[in-house]
Design an enzyme around this catalytic site. Structure first.
Site, PDB file in Angstrom:
ATOM      1  N   ALA A 184     -25.787  68.079  -4.277  1.00 24.84           N
ATOM      2  CA  ALA A 184     -25.196  66.909  -4.815  1.00 24.84           C
ATOM      3  C   ALA A 184     -24.694  67.591  -5.873  1.00 24.84           C
ATOM      4  O   ALA A 184     -24.517  68.768  -6.662  1.00 24.84           O
ATOM      5  CB  ALA A 184     -26.087  66.188  -5.587  1.00 24.84           C
ATOM      6  N   PRO A 185     -22.903  67.272  -5.853  1.00 28.62           N
ATOM      7  CA  PRO A 185     -22.160  65.482  -5.430  1.00 28.62           C
ATOM      8  C   PRO A 185     -21.727  66.368  -3.988  1.00 28.62           C
ATOM      9  O   PRO A 185     -20.633  65.822  -3.598  1.00 28.62           O
ATOM     10  CB  PRO A 185     -21.075  65.517  -6.687  1.00 28.62           C
ATOM     11  CG  PRO A 185     -20.947  66.558  -7.214  1.00 28.62           C
ATOM     12  CD  PRO A 185     -22.185  67.801  -6.759  1.00 28.62           C
ATOM     13  N   GLY A 186     -21.380  67.643  -3.435  1.00 28.40           N
ATOM     14  CA  GLY A 186     -21.185  67.500  -1.958  1.00 28.40           C
ATOM     15  C   GLY A 186     -19.993  68.859  -1.839  1.00 28.40           C
ATOM     16  O   GLY A 186     -19.499  68.281  -0.735  1.00 28.40           O
ATOM     17  N   GLY A 187     -19.452  68.709  -3.166  1.00 33.32           N
ATOM     18  CA  GLY A 187     -18.609  69.782  -3.215  1.00 33.32           C
ATOM     19  C   GLY A 187     -18.114  70.868  -2.023  1.00 33.32           C
ATOM     20  O   GLY A 187     -17.395  71.425  -1.361  1.00 33.32           O
ATOM     21  N   LYS A 188     -19.968  71.434  -1.904  1.00 29.27           N
ATOM     22  CA  LYS A 188     -19.489  72.961  -0.924  1.00 29.27           C
ATOM     23  C   LYS A 188     -20.178  72.307   0.459  1.00 29.27           C
ATOM     24  O   LYS A 188     -19.362  73.496   1.164  1.00 29.27           O
ATOM     25  CB  LYS A 188     -20.649  74.232  -1.616  1.00 29.27           C
ATOM     26  CG  LYS A 188     -19.980  74.714  -3.123  1.00 29.27           C
ATOM     27  CD  LYS A 188     -20.749  75.585  -3.617  1.00 29.27           C
ATOM     28  CE  LYS A 188     -19.977  76.071  -5.262  1.00 29.27           C
ATOM     29  NZ  LYS A 188     -20.282  75.027  -5.976  1.00 29.27           N
ATOM     30  N   ASP A 246     -31.016  67.519  -2.303  1.00 28.41           N
ATOM     31  CA  ASP A 246     -31.389  67.287  -3.749  1.00 28.41           C
ATOM     32  C   ASP A 246     -32.880  66.412  -3.609  1.00 28.41           C
ATOM     33  O   ASP A 246     -32.741  65.791  -3.349  1.00 28.41           O
ATOM     34  CB  ASP A 246     -30.172  66.286  -4.435  1.00 28.41           C
ATOM     35  CG  ASP A 246     -29.800  66.456  -5.498  1.00 28.41           C
ATOM     36  OD1 ASP A 246     -29.111  67.308  -6.208  1.00 28.41           O
ATOM     37  OD2 ASP A 246     -30.924  65.670  -6.197  1.00 28.41           O
ATOM     38  N   ASP A 270     -37.460  68.510  -2.926  1.00 31.22           N
ATOM     39  CA  ASP A 270     -37.410  69.329  -4.023  1.00 31.22           C
ATOM     40  C   ASP A 270     -36.612  71.266  -3.703  1.00 31.22           C
ATOM     41  O   ASP A 270     -37.316  71.121  -2.259  1.00 31.22           O
ATOM     42  CB  ASP A 270     -38.333  69.743  -4.564  1.00 31.22           C
ATOM     43  CG  ASP A 270     -38.581  70.739  -5.888  1.00 31.22           C
ATOM     44  OD1 ASP A 270     -37.676  72.130  -5.792  1.00 31.22           O
ATOM     45  OD2 ASP A 270     -39.382  70.671  -6.724  1.00 31.22           O
ATOM     46  N   ASP A 327     -26.500  77.098  -4.774  1.00 26.15           N
ATOM     47  CA  ASP A 327     -25.834  76.751  -6.167  1.00 26.15           C
ATOM     48  C   ASP A 327     -26.408  76.681  -7.216  1.00 26.15           C
ATOM     49  O   ASP A 327     -26.581  75.483  -7.157  1.00 26.15           O
ATOM     50  CB  ASP A 327     -24.401  75.663  -5.466  1.00 26.15           C
ATOM     51  CG  ASP A 327     -23.574  75.158  -6.368  1.00 26.15           C
ATOM     52  OD1 ASP A 327     -23.028  76.340  -6.911  1.00 26.15           O
ATOM     53  OD2 ASP A 327     -23.243  74.414  -6.119  1.00 26.15           O
ATOM     54  N   CYS A 346     -22.063  78.479 -11.811  1.00 26.60           N
ATOM     55  CA  CYS A 346     -21.272  78.593 -13.030  1.00 26.60           C
ATOM     56  C   CYS A 346     -21.313  78.865 -14.220  1.00 26.60           C
ATOM     57  O   CYS A 346     -20.328  78.148 -15.439  1.00 26.60           O
ATOM     58  CB  CYS A 346     -20.631  77.064 -12.733  1.00 26.60           C
ATOM     59  SG  CYS A 346     -21.493  76.290 -13.286  1.00 26.60           S
TER      60      CYS A 346
END
Length: 476
Positions: free
Chosen positions: A294-298, A316, A343, A358, A411
């Protein structure tokens, strides 16, 4: 939204998100313009440890403001957060008394006023002072307006010689931390790691207004076509110099309200995050596990790069977060993503060709987008976050087929979340090795050790880290 009347004025109660949860706020009776909205939003940022962008979206959606006032609120919120360390230092020098004893709303009111006086010029200084005094009356009656007026009048007297209020040059760490508006613990780290000049350049880059990264959905349009569409809408947009499916928008309104976004032609994503999908290099028919999706960008980027011909399991712990993945996939016209509530640190069977971790992190690389993160107590969180990152790597190793690929990304620019996590993982997993990523991403992002590290000052990208690991053995 619920409304009730009291004390001669209309009170509104707004629903906002605090992190991932939604709660009902306290009254915001005085919010009627951009400046008051900024004061109240900043108050909630620090009271609830909320994200500024979420609060801005929800409050501006509920409060009826003109586009000019909405833009002012946004500028004041982000500008004040970027320069909060500098602003607070000045205020503590000007205020007679203990700053901690000042009510939080008065602190936020003064911080916004100081930002306007020192960093903006469109609104006359006398008007800024008058508004700050008026807000103090509305929020605290007769007790604080005089003191707010006195502090700001003193600032106007000192404005031309503001450097006299800053820390002495002999205290290098503190001086740079205040002058560059960054937490001192981080400035000390960076000076020890990079030296003074690079540290100041990095802090300066973190204090710049960022562009908006736009990932083009090449299944629905081309980068050139979308560029032209944005230009015709009067939006300042340019090609990203690094990745062929990215654009950069310098000025625009809310991207989510634009037709190209709603039609699934694009996604908001920094190009540094886009590097991860290129590392994974998804191929048709592969099974890919995204442990923190989440939120699913990758996940959606992986699906797009593969022509929607992969099988992605997006994981998620929370259903409401996975709904964002589903919504993004639907908007983009993707059908290769299956969402699983679980999990990511749990047990998995070794059935996946590729696994993406990520990892949750301190987000020290995205200060220019989320400046409120600078003022969180990050140092206390680092050990706990690193433990989660290590557990996710262990689960990823378990889920991966022999011969498969594991990509770990953050990040953050902190070594303990990046290099040290990978070194610790490899020391316990000799079956893994770092694989060359030459040719997958621009060479300038690749370190001598073979991983990706991007920097705001060097690349005009968010600070990010990624590494490609291969599990030894034949593919089953």
């Amino acid at each position: 939204m619920q409304e009730r009347h009291g004390r001669g004025c209309l009170f509104k109660r707004v629903w906002i998100k605090t992190g991932d949860a939604v709660e009902v706020n306290e009254d915001i009776s005085f919010v009627r313009d951009g400046r008051r909205a900024a004061v109240w939003i900043l108050h909630r940022v620090f009271k609830t440890q909320s994200y500024a962008d979420i609060l801005l979206d929800h409050v501006l959606e509920k409060i009826s403001l003109s586009s000019k006032e909405r833009a002012l609120a946004t500028e004041l919120v982000y500008g004040t957060l970027r320069w909060l360390g500098y602003i607070e230092w000045i205020l503590k020098k000007l205020y007679r008394g203990l700053w901690k004893s000042v009510p939080p709303l008065i602190q936020r009111n003064l911080e916004v006023a100081v930002y306007q006086i020192l960093f903006l010029s469109k609104i006359p200084e006398y008007a800024v002072v008058d508004e700050a005094v008026e807000i103090a009356k509305q929020t605290h009656g007769d007790q604080w307006p005089g003191r707010v007026n006195a502090v700001l009048r003193k600032l106007l007297q000192k404005k031309e010689n503001i450097e006299s209020l800053l820390p002495d040059q002999k205290n290098l760490f503190q001086r740079i931390a205040v002058e560059c508006s960054h937490p001192q613990w981080l400035v000390e780290r960076w000076i020890q790691r990079f030296g003074v000049d690079r540290t100041m350049a990095l802090c300066k880059a973190n204090n710049q207004k960022p562009y908006i990264g736009i990932r083009v959905n090449l299944r629905k349009t081309t980068r050139e076509s979308l560029l032209e569409e944005f230009l015709q809408m009067g939006i300042e947009v340019e090609l990203d110099p690094f990745l062929p499916e990215f654009l950069r928008i310098r000025k625009s309104g809310d991207i989510a309200h634009l037709a190209p976004f709603q039609q699934g032609k694009c996604t908001v994503q920094d190009p540094s995050a886009g590097l991860v999908a290129h590392l994974m290099d998804p191929q048709p028919g592969e099974w890919i596990l995204d442990l923190t999706s989440a939120p699913g960008g990758k996940a959606t980027h992986l699906a797009e790069l593969s022509g929607d011909q992969v099988h992605i399991v997006a994981v998620d712990k929370y259903l409401h977060r996975l709904r964002m993945v589903k919504e993004n996939a639907f908007r983009l016209g993707l059908s290769s993503i299956d969402c699983v509530v679980a999990d990511g640190t749990g047990k998995w069977k070794p059935i996946f060709d590729k696994v993406l971790v990520d990892a949750p992190c301190t987000s020290v690389g995205i200060f220019r987008r989320s400046p409120e993160l600078k003022w969180k107590k990050i140092t206390k969180e680092i050990p706990k976050i690193c433990q989660v990152q290590s557990r996710l790597l262990e689960s990823a190793a378990q889920a991966l087929k022999p011969g498969g690929v594991l990509v770990y990304s953050t990040c953050s620019v902190l070594e303990e979340e990046n290099e040290q996590r990978i070194e610790a993982f490899l020391s316990h997993h000799p079956e893994f090795q770092i694989e060359s990523i030459a040719g997958k991403v621009p060479q300038e992002f690749i370190s001598p050790q073979g991983w990706i590290q991007t920097w705001p000052d060097l690349h005009d990208l968010d600070g990010a880290f990624a590494v490609l690991l291969r599990k030894r053995g034949c593919v089953l």
